[in-house]
Write a protein that holds these residues in place. Structure first.
Motif: not given
Length: 305
Positions: A274-282
């Motif tokens: 699910i989180q692979t759509v994120l543009e960058s890591s926080k």
């Protein structure tokens, strides 16, 4: 059992770390069975309904990032879900009636391991009240270096952050000004447990050490907490998840903030997918305090009766 000091700490901060909950033999049994599942994953080439594979997984170098529904895969995990010591502690925090709403075994191999971005479990499965928590059983020592659980103290008393991206559920905090500042690690030795409230902001960084980090997560909720989104397939199936207490047809309603995880994720599956759509890591370990500064990591022998 928990002391009143520990209960008060959980109420205020939304998490606990407790040492010495499982015996040495129980930890060894978990390691033995988990090693066997990693060996079995050598024969798997893509994620399925049992094995969630780390990128770079090969038969020669198996990298398993999650065992899905472990309590359904082996009796050792099922016994842990119903462990009297764990349930006694859970009952002190959410009440005597306990239902499980899932379990998973998250793994970070030495020097690898996907991060889990900052999120609130409540964003995935809001219910009629928030007497829900997750217990993490440490199969290995949990340290900052190998990607232990990070939490933001007191965040369970605040709002529910936006977990959507481009209109769809993304499984992580997506607000651009969110930094994770003030986070602390829950560092416990093998056999210890972490506990975090369903609304507590948490995540974990990659494993930068030469040692594995395997965390067995059991989710528990009060019997009178009913899901707002997921529906039970039947009355019998819903009540089969009760570990202590009796079924009820009267959900307890509490005024708590809710965000519905719809529209659904663009990439269904585990939180990793699910989180692979994120543009960058926080998920960076900066600004992380020490356990001695704020975390409640207490000796099972000295503090838990």
């Amino acid at each position: 059992m928990l002391t009143q000091e520990q209960i008060d700490f959980y109420r205020t901060n939304g998490y606990l770390g407790l040492e010495g909950i499982l015996s040495h033999q129980e930890v060894e049994d978990l390691r033995r069975v988990t090693d066997a599942f990693v060996e079995r994953s050598r024969q798997v080439t893509k994620t399925d309904d049992v094995f969630d594979l780390e990128p770079g997984h090969t038969p020669e170098s198996p990298r398993l990032r999650r065992l899905i529904n472990p309590s359904q895969q082996h009796d050792v995990y099922a016994r842990g879900l119903r462990h009297d010591r764990i349930l006694d502690i859970t009952a002190q925090l959410i009440g005597p009636g306990i239902r499980t709403n899932g379990d998973k075994l998250n793994m970070k191999s030495a020097e690898v391991g996907s991060p889990v971005e900052w999120h609130q479990d409540w964003a995935f499965y809001p219910q009629t009240n928030d007497d829900l928590l997750a217990v993490g059983v440490a199969i290995d020592d949990m340290t900052r270096e190998n990607g232990c659980l990070l939490v933001i103290p007191g965040s369970h008393q605040g709002r529910i952050y936006d977990h959507h991206l481009n209109g769809a559920f993304a499984g992580a905090v997506t607000e651009p000004d969110f930094t994770g500042e003030g986070a602390v690690p829950i560092e416990v030795k093998a056999g210890g447990i972490s506990i975090h409230h369903v609304r507590t902001l948490h995540g974990s960084a990659p494993n930068t050490s030469g040692k594995p980090r395997r965390l067995l997560l059991y989710m528990y909720c009060a019997v009178d907490a009913w899901p707002l989104v997921q529906s039970a397939t039947s009355w019998e199936e819903f009540n089969s998840k009760i570990l202590r207490g009796e079924p009820t047809r009267e959900p307890r309603l509490v005024d708590v903030p809710v965000r519905i995880p719809l529209p659904p994720a663009e990439r269904p599956g585990s939180i990793y997918e699910i989180q692979t759509v994120l543009e960058s890591s926080k998920m960076t370990p900066g600004d992380v305090g020490t356990a001695s500064e704020i975390s409640s990591v207490l000796s099972g022998e000295d503090k838990v009766a």
